[in-house]
Design a protein around this motif. Structure first.
Motif, PDB file in Angstrom:
ATOM      1  N   ARG A 171      28.428  71.773   4.553  1.00  0.00           N
ATOM      2  CA  ARG A 171      28.701  72.939   5.392  1.00  0.00           C
ATOM      3  C   ARG A 171      27.785  72.987   6.608  1.00  0.00           C
ATOM      4  NH1 ARG A 171      27.566  79.307   3.931  1.00  0.00           N
ATOM      5  NH2 ARG A 171      28.319  80.160   5.920  1.00  0.00           N
ATOM      6  N   THR A 172      26.504  72.756   6.403  1.00  0.00           N
ATOM      7  CA  THR A 172      25.566  72.817   7.525  1.00  0.00           C
ATOM      8  C   THR A 172      25.904  71.776   8.582  1.00  0.00           C
ATOM      9  OG1 THR A 172      23.769  73.665   6.135  1.00  0.00           O
ATOM     10  CG2 THR A 172      23.141  72.570   8.190  1.00  0.00           C
ATOM     11  N   VAL A 173      26.227  70.562   8.141  1.00  0.00           N
ATOM     12  CA  VAL A 173      26.564  69.490   9.076  1.00  0.00           C
ATOM     13  C   VAL A 173      27.835  69.836   9.845  1.00  0.00           C
ATOM     14  CG1 VAL A 173      27.240  67.057   9.268  1.00  0.00           C
ATOM     15  CG2 VAL A 173      25.393  67.707   7.725  1.00  0.00           C
ATOM     16  N   VAL A 174      28.833  70.391   9.168  1.00  0.00           N
ATOM     17  CA  VAL A 174      30.081  70.777   9.835  1.00  0.00           C
ATOM     18  C   VAL A 174      29.820  71.820  10.918  1.00  0.00           C
ATOM     19  CG1 VAL A 174      32.293  71.951   9.506  1.00  0.00           C
ATOM     20  CG2 VAL A 174      31.571  70.190   7.888  1.00  0.00           C
ATOM     21  N   ILE A 175      28.985  72.811  10.613  1.00  0.00           N
ATOM     22  CA  ILE A 175      28.671  73.857  11.591  1.00  0.00           C
ATOM     23  C   ILE A 175      27.942  73.261  12.791  1.00  0.00           C
ATOM     24  CG2 ILE A 175      27.291  75.936  11.984  1.00  0.00           C
ATOM     25  CD1 ILE A 175      27.949  76.765   9.111  1.00  0.00           C
ATOM     26  N   LEU A 176      27.005  72.350  12.537  1.00  0.00           N
ATOM     27  CA  LEU A 176      26.277  71.711  13.632  1.00  0.00           C
ATOM     28  C   LEU A 176      27.220  70.918  14.533  1.00  0.00           C
ATOM     29  CD1 LEU A 176      23.053  70.399  11.826  1.00  0.00           C
ATOM     30  CD2 LEU A 176      23.336  72.488  13.161  1.00  0.00           C
ATOM     31  N   LEU A 177      28.155  70.199  13.928  1.00  0.00           N
ATOM     32  CA  LEU A 177      29.108  69.411  14.709  1.00  0.00           C
ATOM     33  C   LEU A 177      29.965  70.309  15.594  1.00  0.00           C
ATOM     34  CD1 LEU A 177      30.318  66.820  12.017  1.00  0.00           C
ATOM     35  CD2 LEU A 177      28.718  66.422  13.892  1.00  0.00           C
ATOM     36  N   ALA A 178      30.465  71.415  15.022  1.00  0.00           N
ATOM     37  CA  ALA A 178      31.323  72.320  15.787  1.00  0.00           C
ATOM     38  C   ALA A 178      30.558  73.003  16.915  1.00  0.00           C
ATOM     39  CB  ALA A 178      31.929  73.368  14.849  1.00  0.00           C
ATOM     40  N   ALA A 179      29.337  73.426  16.646  1.00  0.00           N
ATOM     41  CA  ALA A 179      28.544  74.125  17.662  1.00  0.00           C
ATOM     42  C   ALA A 179      28.226  73.208  18.836  1.00  0.00           C
ATOM     43  CB  ALA A 179      27.259  74.646  17.039  1.00  0.00           C
ATOM     44  N   ASP A 180      27.789  72.000  18.537  1.00  0.00           N
ATOM     45  CA  ASP A 180      27.425  71.067  19.599  1.00  0.00           C
ATOM     46  C   ASP A 180      28.644  70.662  20.420  1.00  0.00           C
ATOM     47  OD1 ASP A 180      25.249  69.565  20.789  1.00  0.00           O
ATOM     48  OD2 ASP A 180      26.229  67.770  20.033  1.00  0.00           O
ATOM     49  N   ALA A 181      29.764  70.423  19.751  1.00  0.00           N
ATOM     50  CA  ALA A 181      30.983  70.063  20.480  1.00  0.00           C
ATOM     51  C   ALA A 181      31.425  71.190  21.398  1.00  0.00           C
ATOM     52  CB  ALA A 181      32.102  69.716  19.488  1.00  0.00           C
ATOM     53  N   GLY A 182      31.350  72.427  20.917  1.00  0.00           N
ATOM     54  CA  GLY A 182      31.777  73.565  21.731  1.00  0.00           C
ATOM     55  C   GLY A 182      30.952  73.713  22.992  1.00  0.00           C
ATOM     56  N   ILE A 183      29.638  73.613  22.855  1.00  0.00           N
ATOM     57  CA  ILE A 183      28.780  73.796  24.017  1.00  0.00           C
ATOM     58  C   ILE A 183      28.965  72.660  25.015  1.00  0.00           C
ATOM     59  CG2 ILE A 183      26.620  72.602  23.451  1.00  0.00           C
ATOM     60  CD1 ILE A 183      26.778  76.253  24.473  1.00  0.00           C
ATOM     61  N   LEU A 184      29.217  71.456  24.510  1.00  0.00           N
ATOM     62  CA  LEU A 184      29.332  70.303  25.403  1.00  0.00           C
ATOM     63  C   LEU A 184      30.707  70.184  26.053  1.00  0.00           C
ATOM     64  CD1 LEU A 184      27.184  67.665  23.494  1.00  0.00           C
ATOM     65  CD2 LEU A 184      26.639  68.898  25.582  1.00  0.00           C
ATOM     66  N   ILE A 185      31.709  70.851  25.499  1.00  0.00           N
ATOM     67  CA  ILE A 185      32.990  70.945  26.211  1.00  0.00           C
ATOM     68  C   ILE A 185      32.765  71.632  27.545  1.00  0.00           C
ATOM     69  CG2 ILE A 185      35.195  72.172  26.238  1.00  0.00           C
ATOM     70  CD1 ILE A 185      35.480  71.550  23.276  1.00  0.00           C
ATOM     71  N   GLN A 186      32.054  72.764  27.511  1.00  0.00           N
ATOM     72  CA  GLN A 186      31.743  73.476  28.748  1.00  0.00           C
ATOM     73  C   GLN A 186      30.837  72.639  29.638  1.00  0.00           C
ATOM     74  OE1 GLN A 186      30.641  77.895  29.427  1.00  0.00           O
ATOM     75  NE2 GLN A 186      28.659  76.927  29.109  1.00  0.00           N
ATOM     76  N   TYR A 187      29.819  72.055  29.058  1.00  0.00           N
ATOM     77  CA  TYR A 187      28.818  71.337  29.856  1.00  0.00           C
ATOM     78  C   TYR A 187      29.434  70.152  30.591  1.00  0.00           C
ATOM     79  CZ  TYR A 187      24.250  69.503  31.127  1.00  0.00           C
ATOM     80  OH  TYR A 187      23.153  69.075  31.829  1.00  0.00           O
ATOM     81  N   ALA A 188      30.264  69.369  29.898  1.00  0.00           N
ATOM     82  CA  ALA A 188      30.879  68.199  30.533  1.00  0.00           C
ATOM     83  C   ALA A 188      31.866  68.605  31.612  1.00  0.00           C
ATOM     84  CB  ALA A 188      31.579  67.337  29.478  1.00  0.00           C
ATOM     85  N   ALA A 189      32.672  69.625  31.327  1.00  0.00           N
ATOM     86  CA  ALA A 189      33.656  70.078  32.307  1.00  0.00           C
ATOM     87  C   ALA A 189      32.975  70.605  33.565  1.00  0.00           C
ATOM     88  CB  ALA A 189      34.546  71.159  31.692  1.00  0.00           C
ATOM     89  N   PHE A 190      31.909  71.370  33.376  1.00  0.00           N
ATOM     90  CA  PHE A 190      31.232  71.962  34.520  1.00  0.00           C
ATOM     91  C   PHE A 190      30.438  70.919  35.292  1.00  0.00           C
ATOM     92  CE2 PHE A 190      31.125  76.786  33.735  1.00  0.00           C
ATOM     93  CZ  PHE A 190      32.392  76.753  33.159  1.00  0.00           C
ATOM     94  N   THR A 191      29.755  70.034  34.587  1.00  0.00           N
ATOM     95  CA  THR A 191      28.991  68.994  35.269  1.00  0.00           C
ATOM     96  C   THR A 191      29.912  68.062  36.040  1.00  0.00           C
ATOM     97  OG1 THR A 191      27.324  69.088  33.505  1.00  0.00           O
ATOM     98  CG2 THR A 191      27.250  67.189  34.974  1.00  0.00           C
ATOM     99  N   GLY A 192      31.090  67.810  35.467  1.00  0.00           N
ATOM    100  CA  GLY A 192      32.029  66.909  36.120  1.00  0.00           C
ATOM    101  C   GLY A 192      32.735  67.504  37.320  1.00  0.00           C
ATOM    102  N   TRP A 193      33.042  68.823  37.291  1.00  0.00           N
ATOM    103  CA  TRP A 193      33.911  69.389  38.324  1.00  0.00           C
ATOM    104  C   TRP A 193      33.304  70.501  39.170  1.00  0.00           C
ATOM    105  CZ3 TRP A 193      37.654  66.785  40.152  1.00  0.00           C
ATOM    106  CH2 TRP A 193      38.401  65.923  39.339  1.00  0.00           C
ATOM    107  N   LEU A 194      32.163  71.065  38.778  1.00  0.00           N
ATOM    108  CA  LEU A 194      31.582  72.121  39.607  1.00  0.00           C
ATOM    109  C   LEU A 194      31.277  71.657  41.038  1.00  0.00           C
ATOM    110  CD1 LEU A 194      29.177  74.271  37.378  1.00  0.00           C
ATOM    111  CD2 LEU A 194      31.434  74.878  38.287  1.00  0.00           C
TER     112      LEU A 194
END
Length: 419
Positions: free
Chosen positions: A221-244
């Motif tokens: 459970r802990t590993v699953v939560i970590l994977l989801a949290a990191d993926a969510g934050i990096l969706i925003q980060y990659a999109a913004f870094t790439g296109w801002l």
């Protein structure tokens, strides 16, 4: 003590010896080199669109494909490293980064994209091998510090390349600018071949890790939560870094150089935020509050970064987003090492899985934003979707078990040295 014969230096290195400072320098250089190349193309996308006559979604491959390669190889490299050893893993990673130095001589867009994808290979092996290497060389209390420093080095590399790529492209061909950022990879490869060692502290067995054990790690459970949290934050980060940079240039009338500088604040601020996160992680036992606070900052800052009208308001929003996008990372990386029963092989699997899940998310997000821009004529829909995913980190702070360092469910415990 079983280990890969090529991963043992001619002189066995004592656990926690002074030589770990040399190893720390090599690991930090590896993360800096990867950071210099991951998003180096993002401020140059308008130039790529003009030179190669491609649409925005296609141009986004220069940023997205390296992330896809890193994602595809993240988990497999975590499993493979247990068999090939850390020395070979770092050689592969450094060689891949060095190959990107050929970008200035790429004959066409396809060749350039393929060369850029080598960054993903280097990212996968260097990042995934770092966890087991740190466990071998550093004391438990030093691990959080090293995770903060390596992440800061990665962030510094991203900041330097994003902020300087456009000005550098004014002095030379923009493809040659990409070559400049890859040159440290050549120096790093040579340094690793001469100085790289592994320790006799907490060795990898060399016998690998079974698929059953991999699956047991991933369904915790802990590993699953970590994977989801990191993926969510990096969706925003990659999109913004790439296109801002392009968004600010086209929609806000900001020059490309200034737009690149503003976007470069994300990793630059992150460099200091991740160091602060390391200090906080040493003092705060539970990661729940740290994850929740970091997620809140990333979510609010992300909304302001593209909804607020002018630089006077955009600057503080980007700074807040940068803090939230990085301050949680040292705890994220250290937490798997603190879970009872976690061996270096299992940590490699968790770190590789973080790279795989987050990498796929980061691959999709720049293409999604570019594609929606081509369809709708506006960056707002794509950026809004990417921003929504960042709130997963706040949710993780709520859902994470109160003591996430309890033994992972269904994972057999590592035998005690006294057994």
């Amino acid at each position: 003590m079983a280990n890969d014969p090529e991963d043992i230096s001619t002189k066995t290195t004592p656990t926690h010896s002074r030589y770990r400072m040399v190893m720390a320098a090599l690991v930090l250089a590896g993360h800096l080199s990867v950071g210099l190349n991951v998003f180096a193309a993002s401020p140059l996308l308008p130039l790529a669109i003009d030179d190669y006559d491609v649409n925005r979604a296609t141009a986004g491959l220069l940023v997205a494909l390296p992330l896809l390669v890193a994602a595809a190889l993240g988990l497999p490299s975590g499993v493979l490293i247990a068999r090939i050893g850390l020395r070979r893993a770092f050689i592969i990673g450094w060689t891949a980064v060095a190959l990107v130095s050929l970008s200035g001589w790429a004959p066409n867009f396809t060749a350039l994209v393929l060369l850029r994808s080598a960054t993903g290979l280097g990212f996968a092996f260097i990042l995934t091998a770092t966890g087991p290497l740190l466990m071998q060389w550093f004391r438990p209390k030093e691990l959080t510090v090293m995770n903060a420093l390596t992440t800061a080095a990665l962030s510094l590399g991203i900041a330097l390349s994003v902020a300087t790529a456009a000005p550098l492209a004014e002095l030379m061909d923009w493809q040659m600018a990409l070559t400049i950022y890859a040159l440290p990879g050549i120096a790093g490869l040579l340094a690793w071949l001469v100085l790289g060692r592994v320790s006799g502290g907490t060795p990898m067995t060399g016998a690998g890790i079974s698929l059953r054990e991999v699956w047991a790690v991933l369904r915790n459970r802990t590993v699953v939560i970590l994977l989801a949290a990191d993926a969510g934050i990096l969706i925003q980060y990659a999109a913004f870094t790439g296109w801002l940079p392009t968004f600010y240039n086209e929609d806000r009338g900001i020059s490309l150089s200034q737009a690149g500088f503003i976007t470069g604040l994300l990793p630059l601020v992150g460099m200091f935020a991740v160091l602060a996160g390391g200090v906080v992680a040493l003092r705060v036992a539970s990661p729940r509050a740290l994850f929740a606070a970091s997620g809140l900052l990333a979510g609010l800052g992300g909304l302001g970064a593209f909804l607020l009208p002018g630089p006077a308001l955009i600057y503080p929003a980007v700074v807040v987003m940068g803090i939230g996008s990085w301050v949680y990372v040292p705890k994220l990386l250290t937490l798997p090492m603190q879970m009872v029963g976690m061996t270096p092989e299992r940590v490699a699997v968790v770190w590789g899985s973080l790279l795989t899940f987050s990498g796929f998310a980061m691959f999709v997000s720049p293409i999604l934003v570019g594609g929606l821009r081509d369809i709708s004529g506006s960056f707002i829909p794509g950026l809004a979707i990417a921003a929504a995913f960042s709130w997963a980190l706040l949710l993780a702070g709520i859902l994470l078990p109160r003591n996430a360092t309890y033994p992972p469910a269904h994972i057999p415990q590592a035998p005690s040295p006294l057994d």
